[in-house]
Design a protein around this motif. Structure first.
Motif, PDB file in Angstrom:
ATOM      1  N   GLY A  43      46.605  35.699  47.175  1.00 30.47           N
ATOM      2  CA  GLY A  43      45.414  35.067  47.741  1.00 30.47           C
ATOM      3  C   GLY A  43      44.733  35.959  48.761  1.00 30.47           C
ATOM      4  O   GLY A  43      43.495  36.054  48.797  1.00 30.47           O
ATOM      5  N   GLU A  44      45.534  36.640  49.587  1.00 36.36           N
ATOM      6  CA  GLU A  44      44.977  37.569  50.570  1.00 36.36           C
ATOM      7  C   GLU A  44      44.266  38.729  49.870  1.00 36.36           C
ATOM      8  O   GLU A  44      43.182  39.144  50.289  1.00 36.36           O
ATOM      9  N   GLU A  45      44.861  39.243  48.803  1.00 33.83           N
ATOM     10  CA  GLU A  45      44.237  40.341  48.062  1.00 33.83           C
ATOM     11  C   GLU A  45      42.936  39.876  47.405  1.00 33.83           C
ATOM     12  O   GLU A  45      41.954  40.630  47.359  1.00 33.83           O
ATOM     13  N   THR A  46      42.917  38.655  46.920  1.00 29.63           N
ATOM     14  CA  THR A  46      41.691  38.100  46.333  1.00 29.63           C
ATOM     15  C   THR A  46      40.602  38.017  47.398  1.00 29.63           C
ATOM     16  O   THR A  46      39.439  38.340  47.142  1.00 29.63           O
ATOM     17  N   GLY A  47      40.972  37.607  48.594  1.00 25.62           N
ATOM     18  CA  GLY A  47      40.016  37.553  49.703  1.00 25.62           C
ATOM     19  C   GLY A  47      39.442  38.918  50.027  1.00 25.62           C
ATOM     20  O   GLY A  47      38.245  39.052  50.293  1.00 25.62           O
ATOM     21  N   GLN A  48      40.288  39.948  49.987  1.00 34.06           N
ATOM     22  CA  GLN A  48      39.812  41.306  50.247  1.00 34.06           C
ATOM     23  C   GLN A  48      38.824  41.760  49.174  1.00 34.06           C
ATOM     24  O   GLN A  48      37.815  42.406  49.469  1.00 34.06           O
ATOM     25  N   MET A  49      39.104  41.409  47.918  1.00 32.35           N
ATOM     26  CA  MET A  49      38.176  41.756  46.838  1.00 32.35           C
ATOM     27  C   MET A  49      36.849  41.018  47.012  1.00 32.35           C
ATOM     28  O   MET A  49      35.778  41.582  46.772  1.00 32.35           O
ATOM     29  N   ALA A  50      36.902  39.764  47.435  1.00 30.33           N
ATOM     30  CA  ALA A  50      35.685  38.982  47.651  1.00 30.33           C
ATOM     31  C   ALA A  50      34.831  39.619  48.741  1.00 30.33           C
ATOM     32  O   ALA A  50      33.600  39.649  48.639  1.00 30.33           O
ATOM     33  N   LYS A  51      35.478  40.159  49.774  1.00 31.21           N
ATOM     34  CA  LYS A  51      34.726  40.822  50.854  1.00 31.21           C
ATOM     35  C   LYS A  51      33.993  42.046  50.333  1.00 31.21           C
ATOM     36  O   LYS A  51      32.901  42.369  50.804  1.00 31.21           O
ATOM     37  N   LYS A  52      34.584  42.730  49.355  1.00 28.57           N
ATOM     38  CA  LYS A  52      33.912  43.897  48.764  1.00 28.57           C
ATOM     39  C   LYS A  52      32.724  43.463  47.912  1.00 28.57           C
ATOM     40  O   LYS A  52      31.696  44.125  47.889  1.00 28.57           O
ATOM     41  N   LEU A  53      32.881  42.336  47.202  1.00 27.41           N
ATOM     42  CA  LEU A  53      31.788  41.843  46.356  1.00 27.41           C
ATOM     43  C   LEU A  53      30.659  41.222  47.173  1.00 27.41           C
ATOM     44  O   LEU A  53      29.500  41.247  46.754  1.00 27.41           O
ATOM     45  N   PHE A  54      30.992  40.636  48.329  1.00 29.82           N
ATOM     46  CA  PHE A  54      30.014  39.957  49.166  1.00 29.82           C
ATOM     47  C   PHE A  54      30.092  40.502  50.594  1.00 29.82           C
ATOM     48  O   PHE A  54      30.542  39.823  51.517  1.00 29.82           O
ATOM     49  N   PRO A  55      29.628  41.760  50.787  1.00 25.95           N
ATOM     50  CA  PRO A  55      29.776  42.407  52.094  1.00 25.95           C
ATOM     51  C   PRO A  55      28.989  41.723  53.214  1.00 25.95           C
ATOM     52  O   PRO A  55      29.309  41.902  54.386  1.00 25.95           O
ATOM     53  N   ASP A  56      27.992  40.932  52.883  1.00 28.25           N
ATOM     54  CA  ASP A  56      27.206  40.247  53.911  1.00 28.25           C
ATOM     55  C   ASP A  56      27.800  38.887  54.285  1.00 28.25           C
ATOM     56  O   ASP A  56      27.238  38.161  55.106  1.00 28.25           O
ATOM     57  N   GLY A  57      28.937  38.536  53.699  1.00 28.77           N
ATOM     58  CA  GLY A  57      29.578  37.261  53.995  1.00 28.77           C
ATOM     59  C   GLY A  57      30.145  37.223  55.411  1.00 28.77           C
ATOM     60  O   GLY A  57      30.257  38.240  56.084  1.00 28.77           O
ATOM     61  N   ILE A  58      30.493  36.037  55.856  1.00 24.46           N
ATOM     62  CA  ILE A  58      31.038  35.841  57.196  1.00 24.46           C
ATOM     63  C   ILE A  58      32.550  35.666  57.084  1.00 24.46           C
ATOM     64  O   ILE A  58      33.034  34.836  56.326  1.00 24.46           O
TER      65      ILE A  58
END
Length: 74
Positions: A43-58
């Motif tokens: 789950g943590e790794e998925t979160g890291q990938m999401a941050k790469k896909l959505f760099p403007d996220g909070i």
């Protein structure tokens, strides 16, 4: 104040008794197994990938859900 999070809501859909235990007898819930720890890491790794896909996220770091709601609305 106890807040019903999305994760707890989903737990309640799957097992209402477990949701009740989370809120009323948390000490009866067993420690996470090795398999559970692996799932958490995934789950943590998925979160890291999401941050790469959505760099403007909070990135909400706090467990204060009301503050997270305020921060994510801006």
């Amino acid at each position: 104040m106890t807040i019903l999070t999305k994760s707890k809501y989903i737990v309640g859909l799957q097992c209402p008794k477990y949701l009740w235990t989370i809120f009323h007898e948390k000490d009866k819930i067993p420690e996470a197994s090795l398999a559970d720890e692996f799932k958490f890491k995934q789950g943590e790794e998925t979160g890291q990938m999401a941050k790469k896909l959505f760099p403007d996220g909070i990135d909400l770091q706090t467990k204060d859900y009301l503050k997270n709601l305020e921060d994510s609305e801006s």
